[in-house]
Design an enzyme around this catalytic site. Structure first.
Site: not given
Ligand code: ACO
Length: 424
Positions: A303, A360
């Site tokens: 998140h 979710d």
């Molecule tokens: N699975 C694996 N790796 C992940 C995940 C995940 N779900 N989420 C983040 N990471 C990793 C990224 O690859 C990144 O790794 P790195 O530092 O090696 O490059 C690090 O964690 C940071 O991730 P970001 O994408 O920069 O984090 P951001 O805050 O931009 O993204 C997000 C947040 C979009 C929710 C992300 O965690 C994600 O894509 N999760 C899966 C989708 C999801 O469940 N979305 C629902 C969110 S809740 C809502 O909207 C109601």
């Protein structure tokens, strides 16, 4: 008031630091460009406070979420969806008289203009229900044109009742369309959640009695989704609303923002991921290895703001166990989800990145147990989020904030001469 100093090219300027009611601090850079010629760059707005808001407080480090000061845990346990909607939109919990009037007003607006059914008919069977929903909500501008040009507060309030009242009808109709079933009309003897289930599942050929267990679970899920401060869709609603666009078109835009798989669309993706793991017979631990190799994301994890447990995920996980057991549903993907969660929470990849289950991760499993099909999950999220979007839009409008218009750091071609097409 404390002050931050910024020194650039030998000149130091002072920037006020403002403090919110929960003691979070922000540097007010409103005069930065005038004073220095500089703008800030903050991709994804990770450090940018776009507004001041009194609607929802969340602390991602401590895993706290409160609507208008009330902890989400108490609201999920003790309140119902319309009471929470009232709280978010008007700022206080309603008295009994206010609650009765509010729910009555909503019931008085559940019917939808018959011409909207013709618009629904024009959609192909392949239409995603989120597309249908955003279109029908935007269509309301045509049926209530006074919402477009400087609506009075009374008219805005009426449109708020209309939105809350007609949304279950639109959602139910989008589902019936996908099933090829005749649409239902709202039933005002039911409460909000009962009526929604009736719109979704009642058939002309048999009696329908909403199951109290399902009604209860639905109330809880809608409450948990009702607002989440300045997320992608709420910010979209505020951005569109800042141009003084109507409440209907602003919220239609929010629905589109929610649709994306990195936002509300994730609940559908979680179930698809869990189903894939089950159907392919992949061991959850092996799936996590794919995630760690960055071949796929673990949907429902991570998140932007929570770097701790999402408090909604805790409540939903508990509710998930209770609802499935009360309904006598045994869904093998619940075991897969638990195994994935347990393994991820002790794995360095997830621990070091502070990735926890989000709202979710378990919500889709409950929706499935309630009989809601996978491609309707994000629509359910929209139904729950509606009061939050309304509250954010209303607050924005009352504040008379300027139109949202970010700047950019331009990286394209510099000035060049136009070359006629024949000479290129
Ligand atoms: N699975 C694996 N790796 C992940 C995940 C995940 N779900 N989420 C983040 N990471 C990793 C990224 O690859 C990144 O790794 P790195 O530092 O090696 O490059 C690090 O964690 C940071 O991730 P970001 O994408 O920069 O984090 P951001 O805050 O931009 O993204 C997000 C947040 C979009 C929710 C992300 O965690 C994600 O894509 N999760 C899966 C989708 C999801 O469940 N979305 C629902 C969110 S809740 C809502 O909207 C109601």
């Amino acid at each position: 008031m404390s002050i931050a100093q910024l020194t650039y090219e030998g000149k130091t300027i002072e920037l006020p630091v403002i403090t919110g009611t929960e003691n979070e601090k922000a540097i007010d850079i409103s005069n930065l460009r005038d004073a220095t010629g500089l703008i800030t760059l903050d991709l994804g707005y990770k450090n940018t406070g776009a507004t001041k808001s009194a609607v929802t407080f969340l602390d991602g480090e401590l895993g706290i979420l409160r609507y208008r000061g009330y902890p989400i845990e108490q609201l999920a346990e003790k309140s119902d969806f319309l009471e929470v909607a009232y709280l978010l939109i008007y700022g206080e919990l309603p008295t009994k008289a206010q609650y009765d009037d509010f729910t009555h007003q909503i019931k008085m607006h559940t019917l939808v203009n018959e011409d909207i059914k013709k618009i629904l008919d024009g959609f192909p069977a392949s239409a995603h229900p989120m597309g249908i929903l955003s279109s029908l909500v935007c269509t309301l501008t045509a049926f209530y044109p006074e919402s477009v040009a400087n609506p009075t507060p009374d008219n805005t309030n009426l449109n708020i009742f209309r939105l809350l009242a007609k949304m279950p009808t639109f959602v139910g109709w989008a589902y019936k369309k996908s099933m090829g079933h005749p649409v239902n009309y709202p039933k005002n003897s039911y409460d909000y959640c009962q009526n929604f289930l009736h719109m979704m599942f009642a058939l002309p050929v048999e009696d329908f009695n909403p199951d109290p267990i399902v009604v209860d679970a639905l109330n809880k899920l809608l409450i948990l989704h009702a607002d989440h401060e300045q997320n992608c869709s709420a910010s979209t609603v505020r951005m569109v609303g800042s141009s003084r666009a109507s409440i209907f078109s602003s919220i239609s835009a929010g629905i589109n923002a929610l649709w994306g798989p990195l936002h509300g669309g994730a609940n559908q993706e979680v179930i698809e991921m869990l189903d894939e793991i089950r159907e392919m017979g992949i061991r959850p631990l092996d799936y996590l290895e794919k995630v760690k190799r960055k071949e796929v994301r673990l949907m429902g994890f991570g998140h932007r703001v929570y770097k701790n447990f999402d408090p909604r995920a805790k409540i939903i996980k508990k509710a998930c166990d209770q609802v499935l057991s009360k309904l006598g549903v045994k869904d093998p993907i619940l075991d897969i989800a638990k195994e994935l969660e347990e393994a991820a929470l002790t794995d360095d990849y997830f621990v070091s990145r502070k990735l926890y289950p989000n709202v979710d991760f378990y919500s889709g499993i409950i929706y499935r147990a309630l009989g809601i099909p996978t491609d309707m999950f994000t629509v359910m999220f929209a139904l729950g989020r509606l009061p939050g979007w309304i509250a954010q839009w209303k607050e924005l409008n009352a504040s008379k904030e300027p139109i949202g218009r970010p700047r950019q750091v331009y990286t394209g071609a510099t000035n060049r001469e136009y070359v006629p097409i024949g000479q290129r």
